[in-house]
Design an enzyme around this catalytic site. Structure first.
Site, PDB file in Angstrom:
ATOM      1  N   ARG A   1     -13.250  13.209   5.990  1.00 12.52           N
ATOM      2  CA  ARG A   1     -12.206  14.433   6.804  1.00 12.52           C
ATOM      3  C   ARG A   1     -11.958  14.751   5.446  1.00 12.52           C
ATOM      4  NH1 ARG A   1      -9.218   9.228   7.267  1.00 12.52           N
ATOM      5  NH2 ARG A   1      -6.941  11.123   7.570  1.00 12.52           N
TER       6      ARG A   1
ATOM      7  N   HIS B   1       0.709  -1.244  -0.169  1.00 12.37           N
ATOM      8  CA  HIS B   1      -0.398  -0.079   0.110  1.00 12.37           C
ATOM      9  C   HIS B   1       0.883   1.236  -0.400  1.00 12.37           C
ATOM     10  CE1 HIS B   1      -4.039   2.054   0.827  1.00 12.37           C
ATOM     11  NE2 HIS B   1      -3.249   3.345   1.523  1.00 12.37           N
TER      12      HIS B   1
ATOM     13  N   ASP C   1     -15.159   3.333   7.434  1.00 12.50           N
ATOM     14  CA  ASP C   1     -13.634   4.375   6.923  1.00 12.50           C
ATOM     15  C   ASP C   1     -14.409   5.005   5.943  1.00 12.50           C
ATOM     16  OD1 ASP C   1     -10.744   4.778   6.086  1.00 12.50           O
ATOM     17  OD2 ASP C   1     -11.931   4.415   4.782  1.00 12.50           O
TER      18      ASP C   1
ATOM     19  N   SER D   1      -6.697   4.539   8.932  1.00 11.11           N
ATOM     20  CA  SER D   1      -8.328   4.103   7.744  1.00 11.11           C
ATOM     21  C   SER D   1      -7.565   3.251   6.905  1.00 11.11           C
ATOM     22  CB  SER D   1      -7.746   5.614   7.156  1.00 11.11           C
ATOM     23  OG  SER D   1      -8.492   5.732   5.591  1.00 11.11           O
TER      24      SER D   1
ATOM     25  N   LYS E   1      -8.882  -1.234   6.565  1.00  9.74           N
ATOM     26  CA  LYS E   1      -8.375  -1.911   4.880  1.00  9.74           C
ATOM     27  C   LYS E   1      -8.199  -3.082   4.393  1.00  9.74           C
ATOM     28  CE  LYS E   1      -8.567   2.177   3.641  1.00  9.74           C
ATOM     29  NZ  LYS E   1      -8.970   3.698   3.197  1.00  9.74           N
TER      30      LYS E   1
HETATM   31  N1  URA Z   1      -5.259   6.703   2.313  1.00  9.93           N
HETATM   32  C1  URA Z   1      -6.105   6.555   2.686  1.00  9.93           C
HETATM   33  O1  URA Z   1      -6.598   5.046   2.421  1.00  9.93           O
HETATM   34  N2  URA Z   1      -6.232   6.991   3.979  1.00  9.93           N
HETATM   35  C2  URA Z   1      -5.377   8.013   4.528  1.00  9.93           C
HETATM   36  O2  URA Z   1      -6.199   8.386   5.107  1.00  9.93           O
HETATM   37  C3  URA Z   1      -5.233   8.808   3.454  1.00  9.93           C
HETATM   38  C4  URA Z   1      -4.767   7.558   2.492  1.00  9.93           C
END
Ligand code: URA
Length: 457
Positions: free
Chosen positions: A168, A82, A161, A183, A187
């Site tokens: 956000r 990621h 999220d 966040s 995931k």
């Molecule tokens: N990527 C995400 O999934 N969440 C964030 O808060 C910032 C980048």
């Protein structure tokens, strides 16, 4: 639920109990807490931060708001990568099929473009017919059959999220280390992984430009992963210039395909191999960096990785011919060359300016519901440190029409800084490796074997 006292406590520097976080997130996901109260609480977190146990409770509550991919007792190791987001970052498109071709399963869940940064889903959707919406059952079946799937966040995974992120995005509460960490990790921890590799960007084009913040974000996410049984490692990589040459959805997809065919630009390949090595080591299929790198190079050189990408595209409804012939991708109406404005050395190619220009040309979103134009963007062949002559072609712009070309020229004029002498070199591409044991500075020469004492006498 009495939310106001919780907001006030957080505002005044106190903390919420794990039970309070859990109840609050559950209620918010079900619509029982209004957005304005949650926004106020998020802003309090931006200013006050979260205690370690609060962050853990928030992440667990977000994870528990949805389902998790489960591979039961399937023995094949599963590793995802990621990135915290950048400009020209098409690494995922190369890495997922490449690592899958080395025998590690990659259930990759990615996002869309956000602010000035591009998103893997938008790049994949530039391929005619490609479907990024797969159910959890379909994803599992495809990962077990092919070794990889590349999907968007399904409604089943971490729905808290989804809601929190959208909130956000419009309340100035994205750039906070604990909120970003919760966040991302809520995931990733739902993907049924055996390990996770993080690409934490730093430099002016990253969400958190400072190296210090990048390192803290890496450490925070690693602690969340490790504490939940998911071994996690992070590399800090440069985002003070775009990665590779192409910026814009279809252009980046084409560059990723070229990379899978062995024709990728050196910086893209260096970051891809560095992350790929970590994925193979984390999966346990190789024990040393050099063996892992050789395996990746072999899978790329033999054409296995490109073949894997073809299979993945076909499985997800796209036209697999694109790997043989990238001209299958949608093409821009107006293509023009951009020449260096002066003779000298390229000091900067500002990624935020380039990323924002792609959005303004139609390649990104200003509102969630906006459609993106996959064809627009830039291919910038010059890099910081290159010597250029005035009038020499250093980029191509791809636009919808003449006004798009004009906008692109103006952005390149601001983004590319040419000087007589380079004052500061660009950031090292891969600068730090962070694990649960600490931070390794990869730019420092490693201590060699101790010199033997000279024989006496
Ligand atoms: N990527 C995400 O999934 N969440 C964030 O808060 C910032 C980048």
């Amino acid at each position: 639920m009495l939310v106001v006292p919780m907001i006030e406590r957080k505002r005044d520097g106190g903390s919420l109990t794990p039970e309070e976080w859990s109840a609050l997130i559950a209620a918010y996901t079900e619509g029982g807490v209004p957005d304005y109260q949650m926004a106020a609480l998020l802003m309090a977190v931006v200013f006050r931060g979260l205690e370690r146990q609060e962050l853990a409770a928030l992440t667990d509550a977000m994870l528990a708001s949805g389902q998790r991919l489960s591979f039961d007792d399937w023995a094949t190791p599963r590793v995802d990568k990621h990135s915290t987001g950048g400009v020209g970052d098409k690494v995922s498109l190369v890495l997922a099929p490449l690592v899958a071709a080395c025998g590690v399963a990659v259930p990759m869940m990615s996002g869309r473009g956000l602010g000035h940064t591009g998103g893997t889903l938008d790049k994949l959707e530039a391929i005619p017919g490609f479907r990024t919406v797969l159910s959890l059952a379909e994803t599992k079946q495809q990962v077990q059959r092919l070794g990889c799937a590349m999907i968007g966040q399904t409604p089943e995974i971490a729905p808290a999220d989804r809601r929190l992120y959208a909130l956000r995005d419009v309340t100035g509460t994205v750039e906070a280390i604990p909120l970003i960490a919760a966040s991302i990790m809520s995931k990733k921890l739902a993907e049924g992984l055996t390990a996770l590799v993080l690409d934490v960007k730093h430099g002016s084009g990253a969400f958190l430009p400072d190296l210090k913040d990048g390192l803290e974000l890496a450490r925070t996410m690693i602690a969340l992963g490790e504490d939940r049984g998911c071994p996690t490692v992070a590399l800090l990589t440069a985002m003070d210039r775009p990665l590779g040459r192409a910026c814009g959805n279809a252009l980046e997809t084409e560059e990723a395909i070229l990379a899978l065919r062995g024709e990728g630009p050196p910086d893209l390949m260096e970051v891809t191999y560095a992350l790929g090595v970590e994925m193979l080591l984390a999966a346990g299929v190789e024990r040393t960096t050099s063996k892992a790198r050789k395996k990746l190079e072999g899978a790329l050189g033999s054409g296995l990785a490109a073949e894997k990408f073809e299979q993945l595209i076909e499985a997800q409804g796209g036209n697999p011919r694109v790997v043989e012939d990238p001209a299958v991708l949608p093409q821009a109406q107006a293509v023009e060359v951009y020449a260096a404005a002066a003779t000298g050395v390229i000091a900067r190619i500002e990624p935020r300016t380039i990323g924002r220009a792609v959005v303004a040309m139609g390649g990104g979103r200003l509102k969630v519901e906006d459609a993106v134009d996959p064809t627009v963007g830039f291919v910038i062949s010059a890099k910081p440190g290159d010597k250029v002559l005035a009038g020499e072609p250093i980029a191509s712009v791809y636009a919808r029409d003449a006004s798009g070309v004009e906008l692109a020229y103006e952005a390149l004029g601001r983004a590319i800084v040419i000087v007589d002498r380079l004052a500061e070199p660009p950031l090292p591409l891969v600068s730090h490796r962070v694990t649960k044991s600490g931070v390794e500075d990869l730019t420092r020469p490693r201590p060699g074997p101790k010199p033997r004492a000279a024989p006496r006498g």
